[in-house]
Design a protein around this motif. Structure first.
Motif, short mmCIF file in Angstrom:
data_model
loop_
_atom_site.label_atom_id
_atom_site.label_comp_id
_atom_site.label_asym_id
_atom_site.label_seq_id
_atom_site.Cartn_x
_atom_site.Cartn_y
_atom_site.Cartn_z
N PRO A 1 -2.61 -4.50 0.86
CA PRO A 1 -1.20 -4.87 0.72
C PRO A 1 -0.37 -3.82 -0.02
CG PRO A 1 -2.58 -6.77 0.29
CD PRO A 1 -3.50 -5.58 0.41
N ALA A 2 -1.00 -3.08 -0.96
CA ALA A 2 -0.27 -2.04 -1.69
C ALA A 2 0.16 -0.93 -0.74
CB ALA A 2 -1.13 -1.47 -2.81
N VAL A 3 -0.71 -0.56 0.19
CA VAL A 3 -0.34 0.46 1.19
C VAL A 3 0.85 -0.01 2.01
CG1 VAL A 3 -1.11 1.61 3.31
CG2 VAL A 3 -2.64 1.49 1.34
N VAL A 4 0.83 -1.28 2.41
CA VAL A 4 1.94 -1.83 3.19
C VAL A 4 3.22 -1.84 2.37
CG1 VAL A 4 2.78 -3.88 4.41
CG2 VAL A 4 0.39 -3.20 4.63
N ALA A 5 3.11 -2.25 1.11
CA ALA A 5 4.29 -2.33 0.25
C ALA A 5 4.97 -0.97 0.09
CB ALA A 5 3.90 -2.88 -1.13
N VAL A 6 4.15 0.07 -0.03
CA VAL A 6 4.69 1.41 -0.24
C VAL A 6 5.19 2.04 1.05
CG1 VAL A 6 4.08 3.77 -0.93
CG2 VAL A 6 3.28 1.83 -2.29
N ALA A 7 4.47 1.84 2.16
CA ALA A 7 4.73 2.61 3.37
C ALA A 7 5.50 1.88 4.46
CB ALA A 7 3.40 3.10 3.96
N LEU A 8 5.58 0.55 4.39
CA LEU A 8 6.20 -0.18 5.50
C LEU A 8 7.66 0.22 5.71
CD1 LEU A 8 5.86 -2.32 7.68
CD2 LEU A 8 6.54 -4.05 6.00
N ILE B 1 1.92 2.28 9.49
CA ILE B 1 0.86 1.57 8.77
C ILE B 1 -0.44 1.62 9.56
CG2 ILE B 1 0.10 -0.71 7.98
CD1 ILE B 1 2.19 0.48 6.16
N ALA B 2 -0.35 1.39 10.87
CA ALA B 2 -1.55 1.44 11.72
C ALA B 2 -2.21 2.82 11.64
CB ALA B 2 -1.20 1.09 13.16
N TRP B 3 -1.40 3.87 11.65
CA TRP B 3 -1.95 5.23 11.58
C TRP B 3 -2.54 5.51 10.20
CZ3 TRP B 3 -3.26 8.67 15.12
CH2 TRP B 3 -2.74 8.52 16.41
N ILE B 4 -1.90 5.03 9.16
CA ILE B 4 -2.44 5.24 7.80
C ILE B 4 -3.81 4.59 7.68
CG2 ILE B 4 -2.16 4.59 5.38
CD1 ILE B 4 0.87 4.96 5.78
N PHE B 5 -3.93 3.34 8.13
CA PHE B 5 -5.22 2.67 8.03
C PHE B 5 -6.27 3.34 8.92
CE2 PHE B 5 -2.91 -1.36 6.61
CZ PHE B 5 -3.28 -1.18 5.29
N ALA B 6 -5.85 3.85 10.08
CA ALA B 6 -6.79 4.56 10.95
C ALA B 6 -7.33 5.80 10.26
CB ALA B 6 -6.11 4.93 12.26
N VAL B 7 -6.45 6.55 9.61
CA VAL B 7 -6.88 7.76 8.89
C VAL B 7 -7.80 7.40 7.72
CG1 VAL B 7 -6.07 9.67 7.46
CG2 VAL B 7 -4.89 9.13 9.60
N LEU B 8 -7.49 6.32 7.02
CA LEU B 8 -8.34 5.90 5.90
C LEU B 8 -9.73 5.50 6.39
CD1 LEU B 8 -5.81 3.83 3.73
CD2 LEU B 8 -6.82 6.06 3.19
N HIS B 9 -9.80 4.86 7.54
CA HIS B 9 -11.12 4.52 8.09
C HIS B 9 -11.89 5.79 8.46
CE1 HIS B 9 -11.23 0.18 8.12
NE2 HIS B 9 -10.02 0.12 8.64
N LEU B 10 -11.20 6.76 9.02
CA LEU B 10 -11.88 8.02 9.34
C LEU B 10 -12.35 8.73 8.07
CD1 LEU B 10 -9.64 9.42 12.23
CD2 LEU B 10 -11.91 8.35 12.40
N ALA B 11 -11.57 8.59 6.99
CA ALA B 11 -12.00 9.17 5.71
C ALA B 11 -13.29 8.50 5.22
CB ALA B 11 -10.89 9.01 4.67
N SER C 1 -12.89 -0.22 3.60
CA SER C 1 -13.51 -0.82 4.78
C SER C 1 -12.78 -2.09 5.20
CB SER C 1 -14.99 -1.12 4.52
OG SER C 1 -15.13 -2.10 3.50
N THR C 2 -12.31 -2.87 4.23
CA THR C 2 -11.54 -4.08 4.56
C THR C 2 -10.10 -4.02 4.06
OG1 THR C 2 -12.49 -5.13 2.60
CG2 THR C 2 -13.51 -5.64 4.71
N GLY C 3 -9.71 -2.87 3.49
CA GLY C 3 -8.33 -2.74 3.03
C GLY C 3 -7.33 -2.94 4.16
N SER C 4 -7.67 -2.41 5.35
CA SER C 4 -6.76 -2.56 6.48
C SER C 4 -6.60 -4.03 6.87
CB SER C 4 -7.27 -1.76 7.68
OG SER C 4 -8.54 -2.22 8.11
N GLN C 5 -7.67 -4.79 6.76
CA GLN C 5 -7.61 -6.21 7.10
C GLN C 5 -6.57 -6.93 6.23
OE1 GLN C 5 -11.36 -8.31 6.64
NE2 GLN C 5 -10.30 -10.19 6.13
N PHE C 6 -6.64 -6.71 4.92
CA PHE C 6 -5.71 -7.40 4.03
C PHE C 6 -4.29 -6.84 4.16
CE2 PHE C 6 -9.87 -8.12 2.01
CZ PHE C 6 -9.85 -9.51 1.98
N GLY C 7 -4.18 -5.56 4.49
CA GLY C 7 -2.86 -4.99 4.72
C GLY C 7 -2.22 -5.54 5.98
N PHE C 8 -3.02 -5.64 7.05
CA PHE C 8 -2.49 -6.17 8.31
C PHE C 8 -2.07 -7.63 8.18
CE2 PHE C 8 -4.90 -2.85 10.97
CZ PHE C 8 -3.73 -2.12 11.17
N LEU C 9 -2.77 -8.37 7.33
CA LEU C 9 -2.40 -9.78 7.15
C LEU C 9 -1.02 -9.91 6.52
CD1 LEU C 9 -5.76 -11.40 5.97
CD2 LEU C 9 -4.62 -11.64 8.18
#
Length: 213
Positions: A151-158, A166-176, A17-25
């Motif tokens: 941040p781990a998602v960003v580190a792996v996928a950026l 990254i935006a699409w990955i977080f969007a899909v995770l929110h839909l999940a 729910s807030t993973g995208s927030q910390f990844g975007f930062l």
């Protein structure tokens, strides 16, 4: 979490729910300053807009959750709205360029959508009403893990997919999480407090249950 799998699912929802927030930062400061063309101070103002909107929306969605239902509020105003606004954080600046108002609206909408998950703090203890302390611990575990997961998602996928990916990955995770929320039905025992209050109401001021004088 082992005995009550729904609590584990709720903790996982809390992670994303807030993973995208910390990844975007991690990745958006460079995106907005180096790609879009904002100055560092303009980016910081955008960040202030995002979190200011989030703070006030927290109060709003607490009331909405009590009125429309916790799961419904989290699903539509949290998960689905976050999926859409995650994409907006990338595509709005790409299309509008360094246009502060357009990007500020996108940032504010994302901050508001994050607040749509607020009812999870009430929902998780309702999944295990006799173990509310442990349920809240699981919720806090998810909250802490989100500071690592994003941040781990960003580190792996950026590198492979860039900020757009990254935006699409977080969007899909929110839909999940929208799908997972459907499994977070409160435990039937959660209605017990209501039953207790009706029992209390049935006792008159002499302390004798009504009908037993």
């Amino acid at each position: 979490m082992r005995r009550r799998p729904r609590v584990a699912v709720g903790a996982a929802v809390r992670v994303f729910s807030t993973g995208s927030q910390f990844g975007f930062l991690v990745c958006l400061p460079f995106f907005f300053t180096e790609t879009v063309g904002f100055s560092t101070s303009a980016w910081l103002r955008l960040l202030s807009v995002m979190f200011a909107a989030n703070i006030f929306a927290n109060l709003f969605f607490g009331a909405v959750g009590d009125r429309l239902g916790w799961q419904r509020t989290m699903t539509w105003f949290g998960a689905v709205a976050c999926a859409v606004t995650c994409l907006g954080l990338y595509y709005v600046p790409v299309l509008a360029g360094p246009h502060f108002l357009a990007c500020a609206i996108a940032a504010a909408l994302y901050g508001i959508a994050l607040a749509g998950y607020v009812p999870i703090s009430a929902l998780i203890p309702a999944l295990a009403p006799r173990h509310k302390g442990q349920a809240m611990s699981a919720l806090n575990l998810g909250a802490g893990a989100s500071t690592f997961a994003g941040p781990a998602v960003v580190a792996v996928a950026l590198g492979p997919v860039g900020v757009q990916g990254i935006a699409w990955i977080f969007a899909v995770l929110h839909l999940a999480t929208a799908v997972a929320i459907r499994f977070l039905e409160p435990d039937p025992e959660f209605t017990a407090p209501a039953a207790e209050s009706s029992t209390v109401a049935a006792v008159d001021d002499t302390g004798v249950p009504a009908g037993r004088h």
